[in-house]
Design a protein around this motif. Structure first.
Motif, PDB file in Angstrom:
ATOM      1  N   ARG A 123     114.367  56.905 -98.741  1.00  0.00           N
ATOM      2  CA  ARG A 123     113.678  57.451 -99.724  1.00  0.00           C
ATOM      3  C   ARG A 123     114.368  57.010-101.158  1.00  0.00           C
ATOM      4  O   ARG A 123     113.846  57.205-102.385  1.00  0.00           O
ATOM      5  CB  ARG A 123     113.796  59.046 -99.649  1.00  0.00           C
ATOM      6  N   GLN A 129     109.501  54.048-103.063  1.00  0.00           N
ATOM      7  CA  GLN A 129     109.036  55.346-103.485  1.00  0.00           C
ATOM      8  C   GLN A 129     107.397  55.755-103.494  1.00  0.00           C
ATOM      9  O   GLN A 129     107.101  56.650-103.492  1.00  0.00           O
ATOM     10  CB  GLN A 129     109.582  55.597-104.960  1.00  0.00           C
ATOM     11  N   THR A 135     107.726  62.950 -99.735  1.00  0.00           N
ATOM     12  CA  THR A 135     107.892  63.575-101.157  1.00  0.00           C
ATOM     13  C   THR A 135     106.676  64.055-101.762  1.00  0.00           C
ATOM     14  O   THR A 135     106.392  65.210-102.241  1.00  0.00           O
ATOM     15  CB  THR A 135     108.389  62.392-102.214  1.00  0.00           C
ATOM     16  N   GLY A 176     116.680  76.691-102.271  1.00  0.00           N
ATOM     17  CA  GLY A 176     116.472  75.152-101.530  1.00  0.00           C
ATOM     18  C   GLY A 176     115.745  74.509-102.864  1.00  0.00           C
ATOM     19  O   GLY A 176     114.616  74.682-103.249  1.00  0.00           O
ATOM     20  N   VAL A 177     116.535  73.733-103.512  1.00  0.00           N
ATOM     21  CA  VAL A 177     115.940  72.967-104.558  1.00  0.00           C
ATOM     22  C   VAL A 177     115.624  71.271-104.300  1.00  0.00           C
ATOM     23  O   VAL A 177     116.404  70.747-104.916  1.00  0.00           O
ATOM     24  CB  VAL A 177     116.785  73.283-105.929  1.00  0.00           C
ATOM     25  N   VAL A 179     112.762  68.485-103.077  1.00  0.00           N
ATOM     26  CA  VAL A 179     111.515  68.155-103.756  1.00  0.00           C
ATOM     27  C   VAL A 179     110.240  69.365-103.778  1.00  0.00           C
ATOM     28  O   VAL A 179     110.130  69.544-104.778  1.00  0.00           O
ATOM     29  CB  VAL A 179     110.504  66.994-102.913  1.00  0.00           C
ATOM     30  N   ALA A 180     110.314  70.050-102.535  1.00  0.00           N
ATOM     31  CA  ALA A 180     109.426  71.487-102.659  1.00  0.00           C
ATOM     32  C   ALA A 180     109.749  72.458-103.745  1.00  0.00           C
ATOM     33  O   ALA A 180     108.985  73.194-104.227  1.00  0.00           O
ATOM     34  CB  ALA A 180     109.209  71.733-101.381  1.00  0.00           C
ATOM     35  N   TYR A 198     118.507  77.819-106.377  1.00  0.00           N
ATOM     36  CA  TYR A 198     119.688  78.019-105.849  1.00  0.00           C
ATOM     37  C   TYR A 198     119.567  77.170-104.809  1.00  0.00           C
ATOM     38  O   TYR A 198     118.609  76.805-103.935  1.00  0.00           O
ATOM     39  CB  TYR A 198     119.973  79.353-105.178  1.00  0.00           C
ATOM     40  N   ILE A 200     122.683  74.595-101.944  1.00  0.00           N
ATOM     41  CA  ILE A 200     124.045  74.295-101.914  1.00  0.00           C
ATOM     42  C   ILE A 200     124.444  72.971-102.366  1.00  0.00           C
ATOM     43  O   ILE A 200     125.730  72.675-102.414  1.00  0.00           O
ATOM     44  CB  ILE A 200     124.583  74.331-100.279  1.00  0.00           C
ATOM     45  N   ALA A 231     121.436  68.154 -97.647  1.00  0.00           N
ATOM     46  CA  ALA A 231     122.478  68.989 -97.373  1.00  0.00           C
ATOM     47  C   ALA A 231     123.048  68.752 -96.012  1.00  0.00           C
ATOM     48  O   ALA A 231     122.329  68.254 -95.152  1.00  0.00           O
ATOM     49  CB  ALA A 231     121.948  70.390 -97.411  1.00  0.00           C
ATOM     50  N   LEU A 234     125.892  74.314 -92.448  1.00  0.00           N
ATOM     51  CA  LEU A 234     126.997  75.252 -92.765  1.00  0.00           C
ATOM     52  C   LEU A 234     127.522  75.848 -91.533  1.00  0.00           C
ATOM     53  O   LEU A 234     126.707  76.059 -90.371  1.00  0.00           O
ATOM     54  CB  LEU A 234     126.388  76.449 -93.710  1.00  0.00           C
ATOM     55  N   THR A 259     112.527  77.148 -99.382  1.00  0.00           N
ATOM     56  CA  THR A 259     112.350  75.726 -99.084  1.00  0.00           C
ATOM     57  C   THR A 259     113.369  74.971 -98.299  1.00  0.00           C
ATOM     58  O   THR A 259     113.546  73.902 -98.144  1.00  0.00           O
ATOM     59  CB  THR A 259     111.910  75.073-100.438  1.00  0.00           C
ATOM     60  N   LEU A 261     115.922  73.107 -96.076  1.00  0.00           N
ATOM     61  CA  LEU A 261     115.966  72.212 -94.783  1.00  0.00           C
ATOM     62  C   LEU A 261     117.357  71.544 -94.492  1.00  0.00           C
ATOM     63  O   LEU A 261     117.729  70.951 -95.634  1.00  0.00           O
ATOM     64  CB  LEU A 261     114.705  71.437 -94.589  1.00  0.00           C
ATOM     65  N   PRO A 263     118.179  67.908 -92.431  1.00  0.00           N
ATOM     66  CA  PRO A 263     117.485  67.105 -91.219  1.00  0.00           C
ATOM     67  C   PRO A 263     117.886  67.071 -90.028  1.00  0.00           C
ATOM     68  O   PRO A 263     119.109  67.311 -89.799  1.00  0.00           O
ATOM     69  CB  PRO A 263     117.857  65.560 -92.032  1.00  0.00           C
TER      70      PRO A 263
HETATM   71  P1  NAD Z   1     114.856  69.108 -97.619  1.00  0.00           P
HETATM   72  O1  NAD Z   1     113.481  69.207 -97.488  1.00  0.00           O
HETATM   73  O2  NAD Z   1     115.749  68.098 -96.400  1.00  0.00           O
HETATM   74  O3  NAD Z   1     115.723  70.259 -98.073  1.00  0.00           O
HETATM   75  C1  NAD Z   1     115.328  70.937 -98.917  1.00  0.00           C
HETATM   76  C2  NAD Z   1     116.534  71.670 -99.785  1.00  0.00           C
HETATM   77  O4  NAD Z   1     117.148  72.442 -98.969  1.00  0.00           O
HETATM   78  C3  NAD Z   1     117.540  70.491-100.228  1.00  0.00           C
HETATM   79  O5  NAD Z   1     117.672  70.457-101.567  1.00  0.00           O
HETATM   80  C4  NAD Z   1     118.837  71.007 -99.321  1.00  0.00           C
HETATM   81  O6  NAD Z   1     119.969  70.758-100.233  1.00  0.00           O
HETATM   82  C5  NAD Z   1     118.304  72.601 -99.347  1.00  0.00           C
HETATM   83  N1  NAD Z   1     119.298  73.295 -98.418  1.00  0.00           N
HETATM   84  C6  NAD Z   1     119.763  72.964 -96.952  1.00  0.00           C
HETATM   85  N2  NAD Z   1     120.454  73.943 -96.310  1.00  0.00           N
HETATM   86  C7  NAD Z   1     120.623  75.024 -97.626  1.00  0.00           C
HETATM   87  C8  NAD Z   1     121.244  76.093 -97.549  1.00  0.00           C
HETATM   88  N3  NAD Z   1     122.025  76.711 -96.485  1.00  0.00           N
HETATM   89  N4  NAD Z   1     121.262  76.953 -98.613  1.00  0.00           N
HETATM   90  C9  NAD Z   1     120.703  76.478 -99.915  1.00  0.00           C
HETATM   91  N5  NAD Z   1     119.784  75.186 -99.828  1.00  0.00           N
HETATM   92  C10 NAD Z   1     119.913  74.506 -98.629  1.00  0.00           C
HETATM   93  O7  NAD Z   1     115.069  68.055 -98.987  1.00  0.00           O
HETATM   94  P2  NAD Z   1     114.189  67.104 -99.577  1.00  0.00           P
HETATM   95  O8  NAD Z   1     113.221  67.810-100.585  1.00  0.00           O
HETATM   96  O9  NAD Z   1     113.541  66.072 -98.665  1.00  0.00           O
HETATM   97  O10 NAD Z   1     115.097  66.152-100.642  1.00  0.00           O
HETATM   98  C11 NAD Z   1     116.414  65.667-100.036  1.00  0.00           C
HETATM   99  C12 NAD Z   1     117.062  64.820-101.039  1.00  0.00           C
HETATM  100  O11 NAD Z   1     116.253  63.498-101.216  1.00  0.00           O
HETATM  101  C13 NAD Z   1     117.281  65.368-102.442  1.00  0.00           C
HETATM  102  O12 NAD Z   1     118.525  64.941-102.838  1.00  0.00           O
HETATM  103  C14 NAD Z   1     116.474  64.706-103.225  1.00  0.00           C
HETATM  104  O13 NAD Z   1     116.491  64.410-104.593  1.00  0.00           O
HETATM  105  C15 NAD Z   1     116.432  63.487-102.500  1.00  0.00           C
HETATM  106  N6  NAD Z   1     115.138  62.511-102.720  1.00  0.00           N
HETATM  107  C16 NAD Z   1     115.366  61.380-103.520  1.00  0.00           C
HETATM  108  C17 NAD Z   1     114.238  60.668-103.935  1.00  0.00           C
HETATM  109  C18 NAD Z   1     114.362  59.548-104.541  1.00  0.00           C
HETATM  110  O14 NAD Z   1     115.246  58.940-105.071  1.00  0.00           O
HETATM  111  N7  NAD Z   1     113.021  58.825-104.730  1.00  0.00           N
HETATM  112  C19 NAD Z   1     113.012  60.982-103.388  1.00  0.00           C
HETATM  113  C20 NAD Z   1     112.710  62.243-102.469  1.00  0.00           C
HETATM  114  C21 NAD Z   1     113.910  62.707-102.141  1.00  0.00           C
END
Ligand code: NAD
Length: 376
Positions: A123, A129, A135, A176-177, A179-180, A198, A200, A231, A234, A259, A261, A263
């Protein structure tokens, strides 16, 4: 021989998206391909067969599609019965989620199907992209989650001054910050709520601030950066500390959207039943992560809305992109078209495993299962 792209009708119950919309058919034809569309494939996204015929695609029955298509495209994985009817050398492209079902890739490999799983796309690779379906779909899920929450909440999201008095803005917390989460923050802000985010991963603090939202500081909770921007899970002690710290703060909010997750793991449990009981009656919690293996909120189940004893509504979100099938399909179709433009060279699909994108996304090739994955 012209390559035929076959657009499958989704087999999963409640899945209304379609992998290719008529708007991208001309581009697929420019690649030197014919486009076949399974009868009624687009109906769930308000795209009748006639809309495909108008742009030169041919609606066909399931048996003809499986027999004639050289490249099959889908959103969600096709069911086992369909995989058994695929033929050797056929290419399948979609969000195949190989890790969710250990039998899925071996079944494709046995049939000699070359499978490209879009959820394994690297990604952070800038040239990938436009193909990033995770995304595009997560962004839609975050948007829709904020709307679902606003709809279920019995007060205004914005601050409103009216002749009947002033309504306070809703306090919305997004846990969970990724994409969603960012999309939910943006949508809740556009609706006028006061939003706090918020996560981590430490870098999310700046991302939350850049959206004009506040960041929730949780005392005593470690940051947990994993690999590739994701992430890490934990430890039990860290998770308990996080749940306790959240429980202290969650009563400040009217609406919580979760939100989070990690992986390959089941979603982390962030909000316990005790925390829910600390929220004010009339509060709303929407758990996007709710799935068959649990969610971010104790007791949440997909597609299920329950009222917790003290009047807190807990909504397990389910398949939110499918609930916006026309928009989600349009975005997905652009992602898949970009991937097909990469895969199809001189009118022929070429599985070049020295290519970074294909090395990461191909999970079955020439009768061999592959790990895929690569740097996400
Ligand atoms: P995701 O769906 O795997 O997870 C959603 C969020 O949950 C993540 O931000 C994660 O840190 C958070 N999370 C996990 N465990 C947690 C906990 N115990 N407490 C609080 N939050 C927790 O993530 P995603 O939306 O697929 O994005 C993953 C990464 O990929 C991000 O860094 C994003 O910026 C990156 N990304 C980059 C691109 C790009 O560069 N073009 C595109 C898409 C995503």
């Amino acid at each position: 021989m012209t390559t035929s792209i076959g657009v499958m009708k989704e087999s999963e119950p409640g899945e209304h998206r379609v992998a290719v919309v008529p708007a991208v058919v001309p581009r697929l034809r420019e690649l030197g391909c014919d486009v076949l569309v399974e009868n009624d494939a687009g109906t769930g996204a308000f795209l009748p067969d006639s809309a495909y015929t108008e742009v030169g695609a041919a609606p066909v029955g399931e048996a003809e599609l499986l027999e004639r298509a050289d490249v099959l495209v889908c959103v969600r994985p096709p069911d086992a019965g369909r995989v058994e009817r695929m033929r050797q050398g056929q290419v399948l492209v979609g969000l195949l989620e190989a890790s969710a079902d250990p039998g899925r890739v071996p079944a494709l490999t046995r049939r000699g199907v070359d499978a490209v799983s879009l959820d394994l796309l690297p990604r952070t690779l800038s040239r990938a992209q436009s193909m990033d379906a995770l995304t595009s779909q997560a962004s839609i899920a975050g948007y829709k989650a904020a709307l679902v929450a606003a709809d279920a909440y019995g007060r205004y999201f914005p601050m409103l001054m009216t002749a009947a008095g002033t309504a306070k803005p809703a306090q919305v917390l997004v846990l969970g910050v990724g994409v969603a989460g960012l999309s939910a923050i943006g949508t809740a802000k556009r609706l006028g709520a006061q939003v706090t985010g918020y996560d981590i991963r430490p870098e999310t603090r700046d991302e939350v601030h850049s959206m004009g939202a506040r960041f929730l500081d949780l005392a005593g909770v470690t940051v947990a950066d994993g690999e590739g921007g994701y992430a890490r899970a934990l430890s039990d002690a860290e998770r308990e500390a996080q749940q306790e710290a959240l429980q202290q703060r969650i009563g400040e909010f009217d609406v919580v959207i979760t939100t989070a997750l990690v992986p390959g793991r089941k979603p982390p449990l962030l909000v316990t039943q005790d925390a829910l009981k600390g929220m004010r009656p009339g509060s709303v919690v929407v758990d996007i992560a709710a799935g068959p293996h649990g969610g971010n909120v104790e007791g949440s189940q997909p597609e299920r809305s329950v009222l917790i004893a003290d009047g807190v509504r807990l909504i397990g979100a389910g398949n939110l992109p499918s609930a916006m099938a026309p928009g989600a399909s349009a975005a997905y179709a652009r992602n898949i078209t970009a991937l097909l433009a990469h895969l199809i060279r001189d009118g022929v699909p070429r599985i070049d495993l020295t290519d970074e994108i294909l090395a990461a996304t191909v999970v079955s090739h020439a009768g061999q299962a592959r790990q895929g994955g690569g740097a996400r």
